[in-house]
Design a protein around this motif. Structure first.
Motif, PDB file in Angstrom:
ATOM      1  N   ASP A 287       0.803  -1.221   0.000  1.00 29.05           N
ATOM      2  CA  ASP A 287       0.000   0.000   0.000  1.00 29.05           C
ATOM      3  C   ASP A 287       0.839   1.277   0.000  1.00 29.05           C
ATOM      4  O   ASP A 287       0.385   2.327  -0.473  1.00 29.05           O
ATOM      5  CB  ASP A 287      -0.919  -0.017   1.228  1.00 29.05           C
ATOM      6  CG  ASP A 287      -1.830   1.177   1.300  1.00 29.05           C
ATOM      7  OD1 ASP A 287      -2.861   1.185   0.599  1.00 29.05           O
ATOM      8  OD2 ASP A 287      -1.505   2.121   2.054  1.00 29.05           O
TER       9      ASP A 287
ATOM     10  N   ARG B  96       0.393   5.426  -4.536  1.00 37.88           N
ATOM     11  CA  ARG B  96       0.175   6.860  -4.430  1.00 37.88           C
ATOM     12  C   ARG B  96       0.478   7.500  -5.791  1.00 37.88           C
ATOM     13  O   ARG B  96       1.229   6.951  -6.601  1.00 37.88           O
ATOM     14  CB  ARG B  96       1.068   7.497  -3.357  1.00 37.88           C
ATOM     15  CG  ARG B  96       0.986   6.852  -1.981  1.00 37.88           C
ATOM     16  CD  ARG B  96      -0.398   7.029  -1.346  1.00 37.88           C
ATOM     17  NE  ARG B  96      -0.392   6.698   0.069  1.00 37.88           N
ATOM     18  CZ  ARG B  96      -0.504   5.491   0.574  1.00 37.88           C
ATOM     19  NH1 ARG B  96      -0.617   4.450  -0.239  1.00 37.88           N
ATOM     20  NH2 ARG B  96      -0.510   5.284   1.879  1.00 37.88           N
TER      21      ARG B  96
ATOM     22  N   ALA C 241      -4.082  -1.438  -2.341  1.00 39.39           N
ATOM     23  CA  ALA C 241      -4.719  -0.172  -1.957  1.00 39.39           C
ATOM     24  C   ALA C 241      -5.693  -0.457  -0.815  1.00 39.39           C
ATOM     25  O   ALA C 241      -6.676  -1.171  -0.996  1.00 39.39           O
ATOM     26  CB  ALA C 241      -5.456   0.446  -3.145  1.00 39.39           C
TER      27      ALA C 241
ATOM     28  N   HIS D 242      -6.866   5.220   1.330  1.00 45.51           N
ATOM     29  CA  HIS D 242      -7.433   5.636   0.045  1.00 45.51           C
ATOM     30  C   HIS D 242      -8.921   5.934   0.198  1.00 45.51           C
ATOM     31  O   HIS D 242      -9.767   5.359  -0.471  1.00 45.51           O
ATOM     32  CB  HIS D 242      -7.215   4.537  -1.017  1.00 45.51           C
ATOM     33  CG  HIS D 242      -5.784   4.344  -1.411  1.00 45.51           C
ATOM     34  ND1 HIS D 242      -4.881   3.681  -0.616  1.00 45.51           N
ATOM     35  CD2 HIS D 242      -5.098   4.740  -2.523  1.00 45.51           C
ATOM     36  CE1 HIS D 242      -3.715   3.659  -1.227  1.00 45.51           C
ATOM     37  NE2 HIS D 242      -3.816   4.302  -2.367  1.00 45.51           N
TER      38      HIS D 242
ATOM     39  N   LEU E 184     -10.809   7.178  -2.934  1.00 47.10           N
ATOM     40  CA  LEU E 184     -10.963   6.082  -3.895  1.00 47.10           C
ATOM     41  C   LEU E 184     -12.126   5.180  -3.501  1.00 47.10           C
ATOM     42  O   LEU E 184     -12.983   4.845  -4.330  1.00 47.10           O
ATOM     43  CB  LEU E 184      -9.665   5.271  -3.975  1.00 47.10           C
ATOM     44  CG  LEU E 184      -9.711   3.997  -4.828  1.00 47.10           C
ATOM     45  CD1 LEU E 184      -9.870   4.331  -6.301  1.00 47.10           C
ATOM     46  CD2 LEU E 184      -8.450   3.153  -4.607  1.00 47.10           C
TER      47      LEU E 184
ATOM     48  N   ASN F  31      -7.392   9.407  -6.630  1.00 51.77           N
ATOM     49  CA  ASN F  31      -7.675  10.270  -5.484  1.00 51.77           C
ATOM     50  C   ASN F  31      -8.513  11.464  -5.949  1.00 51.77           C
ATOM     51  O   ASN F  31      -9.028  11.462  -7.075  1.00 51.77           O
ATOM     52  CB  ASN F  31      -6.374  10.730  -4.800  1.00 51.77           C
ATOM     53  CG  ASN F  31      -5.414  11.392  -5.783  1.00 51.77           C
ATOM     54  OD1 ASN F  31      -5.798  12.282  -6.544  1.00 51.77           O
ATOM     55  ND2 ASN F  31      -4.161  10.956  -5.767  1.00 51.77           N
TER      56      ASN F  31
END
Length: 397
Positions: free
Chosen positions: A226, A230, A248, A253, A256, A293
């Protein structure tokens, strides 16, 4: 020192691997212009002795030197590794400490190309998009007293400082293969005089740039945890034309996953389930073309999630990833296998190096310049040699 098959009739035999190391070390010696008249031991003998120590998995340099007191063992070293004179511990450390680490990295590429020419790399390809290349950081040295200018530092409230060496490792893996193919690692270290601590992500970006320069045509799918999913790192992957499958998590997140809920409400999510012979339900869910994002410049990614459900509603495993590969009902199972193969960099690589005979965390010598990292490189090269010979040599197996 243990039995070994030279297997000189193959490009991937021990003899040719050793010759590759010798050739590179001799180039380094010539560039460094060490004056033969002023030294007793050559750089070649020092480097090949260090490699032999790692190859035969000695627990310490003292143990290695003790074993060389036996004439049979010394003859083995001279015959197999072509060492003429064997340095004592301090002499060996001094010579290896002075070698710029970047001069040793091409040996990994030499081994890699031997695998390519020996048609041993193709069986590792798992996805149409390329070879799976998990990356991850690991620590191999830690002390509160021993240090060098390259050490990472961490201060504590009680005034103590921890000094450490870390590295970003990477290996080509296949979910159904025990062997891995290590690539040259990237050190996570402070530059001399730098006050800012180096970090795993910065090392990761340097690694991507270097690997793309060294292997411009190699099709690669980076897998990682994770920390890497980014925007800046994904942009670095895109710039280097590498695919990716990155974990993720909802906790890191939020935007997301909020988008995922909205799209699920609009019935834009895809679902695939099947039940195995033990009654467990394997659930795959995915959505394509979603913003990573909330930034307007955020890349579009494809999201997929995998769960294992037992006893009606008990979730025993759940993970989620983002990728640039378009997810479909035909490839989602394979993508999950690829994503889960990330554990191989920890188990088949780091765990083996630290706990299964290679003593990667043992302090063979820290030095003032490059000794600690160079010893780690020789350890990884020995592991690489074992992996290659295991792939090709029945007698070694």
């Amino acid at each position: 020192m243990g039995a070994i098959s030279l297997n000189t009739g193959t490009k991937l035999g021990f003899s040719n691997l050793r010759k590759s190391v010798s050739a590179r070390v001799n180039e380094i010696a010539e560039i460094e212009m060490r004056q033969v008249g002023k030294i007793k031991h050559s750089m070649h003998d020092a480097c090949l002795s260090a490699l032999a120590m790692m190859y035969f998995q000695d627990a310490s340099m003292l143990e290695f030197q003790r074993r060389l007191q036996e004439q049979t063992q010394m003859n083995n070293l001279q015959t197999l590794f072509q060492v003429e004179t064997i340095p004592k511990d301090n002499q060996l450390r001094d010579i290896i400490d002075a070698i710029p680490s970047q001069k040793l990295l091409p040996i990994f590429n030499d081994f890699f190309r031997l695998l390519q020419r020996g048609n041993q790399l193709q069986p590792f390809q798992f996805l149409d998009e390329g070879y799976l290349l998990p990356i991850d950081g690991t620590q191999y040295f830690s002390s509160e007293t021993i240090n060098c200018p390259s050490c990472l530092t961490k201060g504590y409230k009680n005034g103590t400082i921890n000094y450490s060496h870390k590295v970003l490792g990477a290996s080509i893996v296949h979910p159904e293969k025990k062997q891995v193919v290590p690539l040259a690692p990237e050190p996570i270290k402070n530059s001399d005089g730098s006050k800012k601590q180096d970090c795993e992500i910065n090392a990761g970006k340097r690694f991507l740039n270097r690997i793309r320069q060294e292997h411009p045509k190699l099709e690669i799918v980076i897998t990682a945890d994770d920390l890497y999913s980014r925007q800046p790192f994904i942009e670095a992957l895109n710039q280097n034309k590498m695919s990716y499958i990155l974990i993720a998590k909802p906790s890191s997140h939020k935007v997301l996953f909020d988008q995922l809920i909205e799209k699920e409400d609009l019935d834009q999510a895809h679902l695939l389930e099947w039940q195995d012979n033990e009654g467990a339900i394997h659930r795959y869910e995915w959505i394509n073309d979603i913003r990573l994002n909330g930034n307007k410049s955020a890349p579009l990614v494809n999201f997929f999630e995998y769960s294992i459900i037992r006893d009606g509603d008990k979730i025993t495993y759940k993970n989620s990833w983002v990728t640039d590969i378009r997810v479909t009902g035909n490839n989602v199972k394979k993508l999950v296998k690829a994503g889960r193969a990330k554990w191989k960099i920890e188990n088949e690589n780091f765990n083996t190096l630290k706990n299964l005979g290679y003593h990667a965390e043992h302090n063979y010598g820290h030095g003032k310049k490059n000794l600690s990292f160079n010893f780690f490189l020789f350890t990884l090269l020995a592991f690489f040699m074992h992996q290659i010979i295991e792939l090709k040599d029945p007698l070694y197996k």
